[in-house]
Enzyme design. Structure first.
Site, short mmCIF file in Angstrom:
data_model
loop_
_atom_site.label_atom_id
_atom_site.label_comp_id
_atom_site.label_asym_id
_atom_site.label_seq_id
_atom_site.Cartn_x
_atom_site.Cartn_y
_atom_site.Cartn_z
N THR A 124 0.82 -1.21 0.00
CA THR A 124 0.00 0.00 0.00
C THR A 124 0.85 1.26 0.00
O THR A 124 1.98 1.26 0.52
CB THR A 124 -0.92 -0.01 1.24
OG1 THR A 124 -1.44 1.30 1.45
CG2 THR A 124 -0.18 -0.39 2.51
N ASP A 125 0.30 2.34 -0.52
CA ASP A 125 0.99 3.65 -0.47
C ASP A 125 1.18 4.11 0.97
O ASP A 125 2.03 4.97 1.25
CB ASP A 125 0.23 4.70 -1.28
CG ASP A 125 -1.22 4.94 -0.83
OD1 ASP A 125 -1.70 4.24 0.09
OD2 ASP A 125 -1.87 5.84 -1.40
N GLU A 126 0.39 3.54 1.91
CA GLU A 126 0.44 4.03 3.30
C GLU A 126 1.79 3.79 3.95
O GLU A 126 2.12 4.44 4.94
CB GLU A 126 -0.68 3.40 4.12
CG GLU A 126 -2.03 3.68 3.51
CD GLU A 126 -3.19 3.50 4.46
OE1 GLU A 126 -3.00 3.60 5.68
OE2 GLU A 126 -4.29 3.25 3.95
N TYR A 148 -1.41 -0.46 11.18
CA TYR A 148 -1.65 -1.09 9.87
C TYR A 148 -0.48 -0.85 8.93
O TYR A 148 0.14 -1.79 8.42
CB TYR A 148 -2.95 -0.57 9.23
CG TYR A 148 -3.07 -0.89 7.76
CD1 TYR A 148 -3.07 -2.20 7.29
CD2 TYR A 148 -3.17 0.14 6.81
CE1 TYR A 148 -3.17 -2.49 5.93
CE2 TYR A 148 -3.28 -0.14 5.45
CZ TYR A 148 -3.27 -1.46 5.01
OH TYR A 148 -3.36 -1.73 3.67
N LYS A 152 2.32 -3.47 7.43
CA LYS A 152 2.52 -3.68 6.00
C LYS A 152 3.97 -3.40 5.62
O LYS A 152 4.56 -4.10 4.81
CB LYS A 152 1.59 -2.77 5.17
CG LYS A 152 0.12 -3.13 5.24
CD LYS A 152 -0.20 -4.51 4.70
CE LYS A 152 -0.04 -4.60 3.18
NZ LYS A 152 -0.51 -5.94 2.70
N PRO A 203 -19.90 10.37 8.33
CA PRO A 203 -18.85 10.87 9.22
C PRO A 203 -17.54 11.16 8.48
O PRO A 203 -16.89 10.24 7.98
CB PRO A 203 -18.67 9.71 10.20
CG PRO A 203 -19.05 8.49 9.42
CD PRO A 203 -20.08 8.91 8.42
P1 NAD Z 1 -9.89 -6.90 2.79
O1 NAD Z 1 -9.81 -6.53 4.23
O2 NAD Z 1 -11.14 -6.66 2.03
O3 NAD Z 1 -9.58 -8.47 2.64
C1 NAD Z 1 -8.55 -9.11 3.34
C2 NAD Z 1 -8.75 -10.62 3.15
O4 NAD Z 1 -7.67 -11.29 3.82
C3 NAD Z 1 -10.05 -11.14 3.76
O5 NAD Z 1 -10.68 -12.04 2.88
C4 NAD Z 1 -9.59 -11.86 5.03
O6 NAD Z 1 -10.45 -12.93 5.41
C5 NAD Z 1 -8.21 -12.36 4.60
N1 NAD Z 1 -7.32 -12.59 5.74
C6 NAD Z 1 -7.11 -11.77 6.81
N2 NAD Z 1 -6.24 -12.35 7.67
C7 NAD Z 1 -5.90 -13.56 7.11
C8 NAD Z 1 -5.02 -14.60 7.51
N3 NAD Z 1 -4.34 -14.54 8.67
N4 NAD Z 1 -4.90 -15.67 6.70
C9 NAD Z 1 -5.61 -15.76 5.55
N5 NAD Z 1 -6.45 -14.80 5.12
C10 NAD Z 1 -6.59 -13.70 5.90
O7 NAD Z 1 -8.63 -6.22 2.11
P2 NAD Z 1 -8.45 -5.55 0.68
O8 NAD Z 1 -8.90 -4.17 0.72
O9 NAD Z 1 -8.96 -6.48 -0.36
O10 NAD Z 1 -6.86 -5.51 0.62
C11 NAD Z 1 -6.12 -6.60 0.07
C12 NAD Z 1 -4.65 -6.27 0.12
O11 NAD Z 1 -4.39 -5.08 -0.62
C13 NAD Z 1 -4.11 -6.01 1.52
O12 NAD Z 1 -2.83 -6.61 1.62
C14 NAD Z 1 -4.03 -4.51 1.62
O13 NAD Z 1 -3.00 -4.12 2.51
C15 NAD Z 1 -3.71 -4.14 0.19
N6 NAD Z 1 -4.16 -2.80 -0.22
C16 NAD Z 1 -5.47 -2.45 -0.13
C17 NAD Z 1 -5.88 -1.19 -0.57
C18 NAD Z 1 -7.33 -0.77 -0.53
O14 NAD Z 1 -7.61 0.39 -0.84
N7 NAD Z 1 -8.26 -1.61 -0.18
C19 NAD Z 1 -4.94 -0.29 -1.09
C20 NAD Z 1 -3.61 -0.69 -1.15
C21 NAD Z 1 -3.24 -1.95 -0.73
P1 TYD Z 2 -10.14 4.55 4.52
O1 TYD Z 2 -11.16 4.10 3.53
O2 TYD Z 2 -10.20 3.99 5.90
O3 TYD Z 2 -8.73 4.25 3.84
P2 TYD Z 2 -7.24 4.71 4.33
O4 TYD Z 2 -7.30 5.25 5.70
O5 TYD Z 2 -6.56 3.39 4.29
O6 TYD Z 2 -6.78 5.70 3.31
O7 TYD Z 2 -10.18 6.12 4.63
C1 TYD Z 2 -9.98 6.94 3.50
C2 TYD Z 2 -9.96 8.36 3.97
O8 TYD Z 2 -11.26 8.69 4.47
C3 TYD Z 2 -9.01 8.62 5.15
O9 TYD Z 2 -8.47 9.93 5.02
C4 TYD Z 2 -9.90 8.54 6.37
C5 TYD Z 2 -11.22 9.09 5.84
N1 TYD Z 2 -12.42 8.55 6.50
C6 TYD Z 2 -13.38 9.43 7.03
O10 TYD Z 2 -13.22 10.67 6.98
N2 TYD Z 2 -14.48 8.90 7.61
C7 TYD Z 2 -14.69 7.56 7.71
O11 TYD Z 2 -15.72 7.13 8.30
C8 TYD Z 2 -13.71 6.67 7.15
C9 TYD Z 2 -13.89 5.18 7.24
C10 TYD Z 2 -12.59 7.21 6.54
#
Ligand code: NAD
Ligand code: TYD
Length: 333
Positions: A124-126, A148, A152, A203
């Protein structure tokens, strides 16, 4: 690609990737290993569950025996499995370290032992932390703010060390905020959509002017597939949507698509250590010919439509874990 292990394949991006992979590689088998935490949902895999090239294994990426069984016969691994929500990581950090660090380590150990040919670590970019101006490239130092992003970053460092120390053919992909169908309704975009549909308060943390870059989930799937095919071993790739927006702008756009009033927006207490802005420079993946193909307006409209049409998917999630979690965090919203 003959047989791909997709960990975390029952989550948001993972399940989108599974459908995408079965289409892109018409001969390949796809094995999903997923623990089915609150964020994992077998319904996300309904579209592929009868496909003879698809197998599901329920298990933990931090459990070596299970991982060995899942990796068997796979030539490629893509690791999506993670705890992923910043707010939860502030409340309950332990699971983040177990899954995002120890789970990644376990997968890397098994992958190097059995000689996996391609490995993509989904990050992730985070991990770079916040940036006021400009953008981080792949050589920037990591500066995570939350449990988090720190977990990562730990997974990333281990992955890159395995590429160097053991020549594991591995790429790390760091993408910006994804959005699209099947995203758990605790994340900003699905939270705003589902709350707005019920005329609940929306929110926004602090002043709502934090900036995120938004990437449509299928564009990310394409980038990840490209890395599995042609990524350079040992390299990090940033993957962004060329779409920086303030949270309040994202919210207004959703309200416009839904025809709901801006009065639903409610400013609430800020998230601790809330990163102000994320921004990536993505020249390396663009040099492979990839571009984010989906304009934000089109992606957002498709996403809103999906949530409108799939209330049966999100309502149980909201009513169970999500409600309970927000009650504890905000005391009864
Ligand atoms: P998500 O939370 O929707 O899904 C995570 C999945 O991992 C779930 O199905 C969960 O059951 C499974 N999981 C959790 N712990 C586990 C374990 N110990 N063993 C096996 N499975 C397990 O997440 P997402 O948004 O689909 O993100 C997927 C990946 O992409 C993550 O690694 C996240 O860090 C990365 N990512 C997500 C975003 C985003 O915007 N969603 C952006 C950048 C990177
Ligand atoms: P989020 O979807 O949790 O992703 P990330 O924190 O991983 O970027 O949040 C996206 C942005 O939105 C972040 O700046 C936090 C903000 N946010 C709110 O303002 N209210 C909310 O209820 C949530 C879940 C996020």
């Amino acid at each position: 690609m003959n047989k791909i292990l997709v960990t975390g394949g029952a989550g948001f991006i993972g399940s989108n990737f599974v459908s995408y992979a079965l289409e892109r590689w018409r001969e390949a088998e796809v094995v999903v290993l997923d623990k089915l935490t609150y964020a994992g949902n077998l319904a996300n895999l309904d579209a592929v569950k009868y496909d003879p090239r698809f197998t599901f294994i329920r298990g933990d990426v931090a459990d070596e025996g299970t991982v060995r069984r899942a990796v068997e016969g796979c030539d490629a691994v893509i690791n999506f499995a993670a705890e992923t929500h910043v707010d939860r990581s502030i409340l309950f950090p332990r699971e983040f370290v177990f899954t995002d660090v120890v789970g990644t380590f376990t997968l890397l150990e098994v992958a190097r032992d059995v000689g996996v040919e391609r490995f993509v670590q989904v990050s992730t970019d985070e991990v770079y932390g916040s940036i006021e101006e400009g953008a981080f490239d792949e050589l920037a130092a990591l500066n995570p703010s939350s449990p988090y992003s720190a977990s990562k970053a730990g997974g990333d460092f281990l992955a890159l060390a395995y590429a160097k120390s053991f020549e594991l053919p591995l790429m790390v992909a760091r993408s910006t905020n994804n959005y699209g169908p099947y995203q758990y309704p605790e994340k900003l975009i699905p939270l705003i959509i589902t709350n707005a549909l019920e005329d609940r308060p929306l929110p926004l943390y602090g002043d709502g002017r934090q900036v995120r870059d938004w990437l449509y989930v299928l564009d990310n799937c394409e980038a990840l597939a490209l890395l599995l095919e042609r990524g350079e071993a040992g390299a990090v790739y940033n993957v962004g949507g060329d779409c920086e927006l303030e949270n309040v702008d994202v919210t207004r756009r959703i309200l416009k698509v839904l025809g709901k009033p801006e009065e639903l927006i409610t400013y609430v207490k800020d998230r601790p250590a809330h990163d102000r802005r994320y921004a990536l420079s993505c020249e390396r993946i663009k040099a492979l010919g990839w571009r984010p193909a989906t304009p934000f307006d089109a992606g957002l409209e498709a996403t809103v439509r999906w949530y409108v049409e799939n209330e049966g998917w999100w309502r149980p999630l909201r009513d169970a874990a999500f409600e309970d979690y927000y009650r504890r965090q905000y005391g009864g919203r």
